[in-house]
Design a protein around this motif. Structure first.
Motif, PDB file in Angstrom:
ATOM      1  N   GLY A   1       0.802  -1.208   0.000  1.00  0.00           N
ATOM      2  CA  GLY A   1       0.000   0.000   0.000  1.00  0.00           C
ATOM      3  C   GLY A   1       0.836   1.260   0.000  1.00  0.00           C
ATOM      4  N   LEU A   2       0.133   2.339  -0.166  1.00  0.00           N
ATOM      5  CA  LEU A   2       0.762   3.653  -0.244  1.00  0.00           C
ATOM      6  C   LEU A   2       0.579   4.394   1.084  1.00  0.00           C
ATOM      7  CD1 LEU A   2       1.980   6.105  -1.783  1.00  0.00           C
ATOM      8  CD2 LEU A   2      -0.361   6.610  -2.572  1.00  0.00           C
ATOM      9  N   ILE A   3       1.693   4.887   1.607  1.00  0.00           N
ATOM     10  CA  ILE A   3       1.683   5.772   2.763  1.00  0.00           C
ATOM     11  C   ILE A   3       2.151   7.140   2.276  1.00  0.00           C
ATOM     12  CG2 ILE A   3       2.706   6.267   5.015  1.00  0.00           C
ATOM     13  CD1 ILE A   3       3.240   3.213   5.280  1.00  0.00           C
ATOM     14  N   VAL A   4       1.391   8.175   2.551  1.00  0.00           N
ATOM     15  CA  VAL A   4       1.780   9.519   2.113  1.00  0.00           C
ATOM     16  C   VAL A   4       2.376  10.281   3.294  1.00  0.00           C
ATOM     17  CG1 VAL A   4       1.011  11.688   1.098  1.00  0.00           C
ATOM     18  CG2 VAL A   4       0.039   9.535   0.296  1.00  0.00           C
TER      19      VAL A   4
ATOM     20  N   GLY B   1      -3.354   4.317   1.958  1.00  0.00           N
ATOM     21  CA  GLY B   1      -3.827   3.476   3.041  1.00  0.00           C
ATOM     22  C   GLY B   1      -3.538   4.104   4.387  1.00  0.00           C
ATOM     23  N   MET B   2      -2.584   5.032   4.392  1.00  0.00           N
ATOM     24  CA  MET B   2      -2.140   5.622   5.653  1.00  0.00           C
ATOM     25  C   MET B   2      -1.443   6.937   5.367  1.00  0.00           C
ATOM     26  SD  MET B   2      -0.056   3.220   8.360  1.00  0.00           S
ATOM     27  CE  MET B   2      -0.562   1.697   7.602  1.00  0.00           C
ATOM     28  N   VAL B   3      -1.418   7.826   6.355  1.00  0.00           N
ATOM     29  CA  VAL B   3      -0.601   9.031   6.237  1.00  0.00           C
ATOM     30  C   VAL B   3       0.474   8.990   7.314  1.00  0.00           C
ATOM     31  CG1 VAL B   3      -2.356  10.487   5.161  1.00  0.00           C
ATOM     32  CG2 VAL B   3      -2.207  10.392   7.667  1.00  0.00           C
ATOM     33  N   LYS B   4       1.634   9.556   6.988  1.00  0.00           N
ATOM     34  CA  LYS B   4       2.759   9.532   7.926  1.00  0.00           C
ATOM     35  C   LYS B   4       2.985  10.924   8.500  1.00  0.00           C
ATOM     36  CE  LYS B   4       7.341   9.235   6.729  1.00  0.00           C
ATOM     37  NZ  LYS B   4       8.211  10.047   7.600  1.00  0.00           N
TER      38      LYS B   4
ATOM     39  N   VAL C   1       5.683   7.804   0.252  1.00  0.00           N
ATOM     40  CA  VAL C   1       5.937   8.831  -0.762  1.00  0.00           C
ATOM     41  C   VAL C   1       5.510  10.180  -0.197  1.00  0.00           C
ATOM     42  CG1 VAL C   1       5.501   9.581  -3.131  1.00  0.00           C
ATOM     43  CG2 VAL C   1       5.466   7.130  -2.587  1.00  0.00           C
ATOM     44  N   GLY C   2       6.408  11.155  -0.300  1.00  0.00           N
ATOM     45  CA  GLY C   2       6.092  12.497   0.176  1.00  0.00           C
ATOM     46  C   GLY C   2       5.951  13.473  -0.969  1.00  0.00           C
ATOM     47  N   ARG C   3       7.054  14.158  -1.284  1.00  0.00           N
ATOM     48  CA  ARG C   3       7.004  15.284  -2.213  1.00  0.00           C
ATOM     49  C   ARG C   3       6.441  14.989  -3.601  1.00  0.00           C
ATOM     50  NH1 ARG C   3      13.021  16.645  -0.632  1.00  0.00           N
ATOM     51  NH2 ARG C   3      12.850  14.385  -0.396  1.00  0.00           N
ATOM     52  N   PRO C   4       6.675  13.801  -4.177  1.00  0.00           N
ATOM     53  CA  PRO C   4       6.060  13.583  -5.499  1.00  0.00           C
ATOM     54  C   PRO C   4       4.534  13.690  -5.463  1.00  0.00           C
ATOM     55  CG  PRO C   4       7.771  11.970  -5.110  1.00  0.00           C
ATOM     56  CD  PRO C   4       7.583  12.718  -3.807  1.00  0.00           C
ATOM     57  N   ILE C   5       3.956  13.563  -4.267  1.00  0.00           N
ATOM     58  CA  ILE C   5       2.508  13.752  -4.137  1.00  0.00           C
ATOM     59  C   ILE C   5       2.190  15.148  -3.600  1.00  0.00           C
ATOM     60  CG2 ILE C   5       0.468  13.005  -2.836  1.00  0.00           C
ATOM     61  CD1 ILE C   5       1.618  10.123  -3.047  1.00  0.00           C
ATOM     62  N   THR C   6       2.841  15.515  -2.485  1.00  0.00           N
ATOM     63  CA  THR C   6       2.442  16.771  -1.826  1.00  0.00           C
ATOM     64  C   THR C   6       2.824  18.000  -2.640  1.00  0.00           C
ATOM     65  OG1 THR C   6       4.483  16.791  -0.521  1.00  0.00           O
ATOM     66  CG2 THR C   6       2.560  15.760   0.484  1.00  0.00           C
ATOM     67  N   GLN C   7       3.893  17.898  -3.451  1.00  0.00           N
ATOM     68  CA  GLN C   7       4.312  19.051  -4.253  1.00  0.00           C
ATOM     69  C   GLN C   7       3.775  18.974  -5.679  1.00  0.00           C
ATOM     70  OE1 GLN C   7       5.753  21.477  -2.433  1.00  0.00           O
ATOM     71  NE2 GLN C   7       5.490  19.978  -0.778  1.00  0.00           N
ATOM     72  N   ALA C   8       2.980  17.971  -5.978  1.00  0.00           N
ATOM     73  CA  ALA C   8       2.413  17.862  -7.334  1.00  0.00           C
ATOM     74  C   ALA C   8       1.346  18.934  -7.534  1.00  0.00           C
ATOM     75  CB  ALA C   8       1.796  16.477  -7.520  1.00  0.00           C
ATOM     76  N   ALA C   9       1.121  19.305  -8.790  1.00  0.00           N
ATOM     77  CA  ALA C   9       0.068  20.280  -9.082  1.00  0.00           C
ATOM     78  C   ALA C   9      -1.275  19.736  -8.610  1.00  0.00           C
ATOM     79  CB  ALA C   9       0.046  20.575 -10.582  1.00  0.00           C
ATOM     80  N   ASN C  10      -1.445  18.432  -8.721  1.00  0.00           N
ATOM     81  CA  ASN C  10      -2.694  17.798  -8.292  1.00  0.00           C
ATOM     82  C   ASN C  10      -2.365  16.586  -7.406  1.00  0.00           C
ATOM     83  OD1 ASN C  10      -5.071  16.370  -8.035  1.00  0.00           O
ATOM     84  ND2 ASN C  10      -5.731  16.760 -10.153  1.00  0.00           N
ATOM     85  N   PRO C  11      -2.227  16.811  -6.087  1.00  0.00           N
ATOM     86  CA  PRO C  11      -1.836  15.714  -5.192  1.00  0.00           C
ATOM     87  C   PRO C  11      -2.780  14.512  -5.267  1.00  0.00           C
ATOM     88  CG  PRO C  11      -1.620  17.807  -4.053  1.00  0.00           C
ATOM     89  CD  PRO C  11      -2.307  18.100  -5.360  1.00  0.00           C
ATOM     90  N   ALA C  12      -4.066  14.767  -5.425  1.00  0.00           N
ATOM     91  CA  ALA C  12      -5.018  13.647  -5.474  1.00  0.00           C
ATOM     92  C   ALA C  12      -4.716  12.756  -6.680  1.00  0.00           C
ATOM     93  CB  ALA C  12      -6.448  14.182  -5.555  1.00  0.00           C
ATOM     94  N   ALA C  13      -4.464  13.380  -7.827  1.00  0.00           N
ATOM     95  CA  ALA C  13      -4.190  12.596  -9.041  1.00  0.00           C
ATOM     96  C   ALA C  13      -2.853  11.882  -8.925  1.00  0.00           C
ATOM     97  CB  ALA C  13      -4.201  13.520 -10.266  1.00  0.00           C
ATOM     98  N   ALA C  14      -1.852  12.554  -8.335  1.00  0.00           N
ATOM     99  CA  ALA C  14      -0.528  11.922  -8.183  1.00  0.00           C
ATOM    100  C   ALA C  14      -0.635  10.697  -7.285  1.00  0.00           C
ATOM    101  CB  ALA C  14       0.464  12.934  -7.611  1.00  0.00           C
ATOM    102  N   ALA C  15      -1.392  10.811  -6.191  1.00  0.00           N
ATOM    103  CA  ALA C  15      -1.555   9.663  -5.280  1.00  0.00           C
ATOM    104  C   ALA C  15      -2.329   8.540  -5.962  1.00  0.00           C
ATOM    105  CB  ALA C  15      -2.271  10.105  -4.003  1.00  0.00           C
ATOM    106  N   ALA C  16      -3.355   8.899  -6.712  1.00  0.00           N
ATOM    107  CA  ALA C  16      -4.156   7.868  -7.383  1.00  0.00           C
ATOM    108  C   ALA C  16      -3.306   7.125  -8.413  1.00  0.00           C
ATOM    109  CB  ALA C  16      -5.372   8.517  -8.058  1.00  0.00           C
TER     110      ALA C  16
END
Ligand code: C5P
Length: 237
Positions: free
Chosen positions: A9-12, A34-37, A214-229
């Motif tokens: 799973g993915l932890i952000v 699945g979880m946030v860190k 995964v941190g910055r590739p999601i949180t710093q993306a233009a669209n974090p929801a799409a990057a996480a998906a």
């Protein structure tokens, strides 16, 4: 430890000092993660009130990397138990007595079936061979990671935080049981940031990771929801 702790799973990583920012990111990745860190930066800057608020709504990996005498670590875990973290980190270099005390504190402080997955950090990825030699470890990273990994499992830890490049070494040394959680993940084509030795999500899954962080590739993306998906889809594929 529940079965859900074992799917890949993915932890952000919500690496921020701002409760508002953390809440925004957490909401954006709902469904994909699945979880946030939450780590030291957030807890020390925002305090444990905001940690508790996030933990009341979603599964939290509390990355505090505990390292102290056994009694203090055990007391700290009991103090944190009200937050109901799903995962908790400590340093394997604290030794067998510290890890056993941590496990006992978890068993005592959490209701059966609700204790957090205890994860040990072996060697910080910021350490190189020279840095290890300077603290009295002459035989290199792989030897030390293997040694501390085996000690952690013997001492009641559920798993380890490890770099992607240590996954196969640890699976060979420890078998399939320990939960392996791996940061330093970059989707193909992403900015490296300060991470040097990276793998893609699919590569890490193939190499034996149970969870990726995964941190910055999601949180710093233009669209974090799409990057996480996109990352969740890569893991599921
Ligand atoms: O932004 P990025 O994806 O690099 O974030 C990775 C997260 O994993 C950060 O919270 C970082 O502190 C953590 N981490 C790491 N490398 C380790 C251990 C933890 O990057 N060896």
């Amino acid at each position: 430890m529940t079965d859900a702790a074992r799917h890949t799973g993915l932890i952000v990583a919500l690496d921020t000092q701002s409760p508002e920012q953390a809440r925004q990111w957490a909401t954006a990745v709902d469904g994909a993660a699945g979880m946030v860190k939450l780590g030291m930066e957030f807890a020390y800057a925002a305090g444990f009130g905001p940690v508790a608020a996030i933990a009341a709504e979603r599964e939290v990996f509390l990355d505090l990397k505990l390292h102290d005498i056994p009694n203090t670590v055990a007391s700290a875990i009991k103090a944190l138990s009200g937050l109901r973290p799903r995962m908790l980190t400590l340093h394997a270099s604290g030794g067998q007595a510290m890890m056993e005390a941590a496990r006992k504190a978890c068993d005592e402080a959490f209701p059966a079936g609700e204790r957090p997955v205890l994860l040990a950090v072996t060697v910080l990825t910021s350490m190189d061979e020279q840095g290890l030699a300077a603290i009295g470890v002459p035989d290199g990273t792989a030897a030390q990671v293997g040694r501390l990994g085996r000690l952690a499992v013997r001492s009641g830890m559920d798993g380890l935080v490890c770099s992607a490049h240590e996954l196969s070494l640890l699976r060979d040394a420890l078998g399939g049981s320990p939960v392996l959680v791996t940061p330093g993940i970059r989707p193909a084509g992403a900015q490296m940031g300060d991470q040097k030795r990276v793998m893609t999500p699919a590569q890490a899954r193939m190499a034996g990771a149970d969870w990726i962080v995964v941190g910055r590739p999601i949180t710093q993306a233009a669209n974090p929801a799409a990057a996480a998906a996109a990352i969740a889809a890569e893991l599921a594929g």
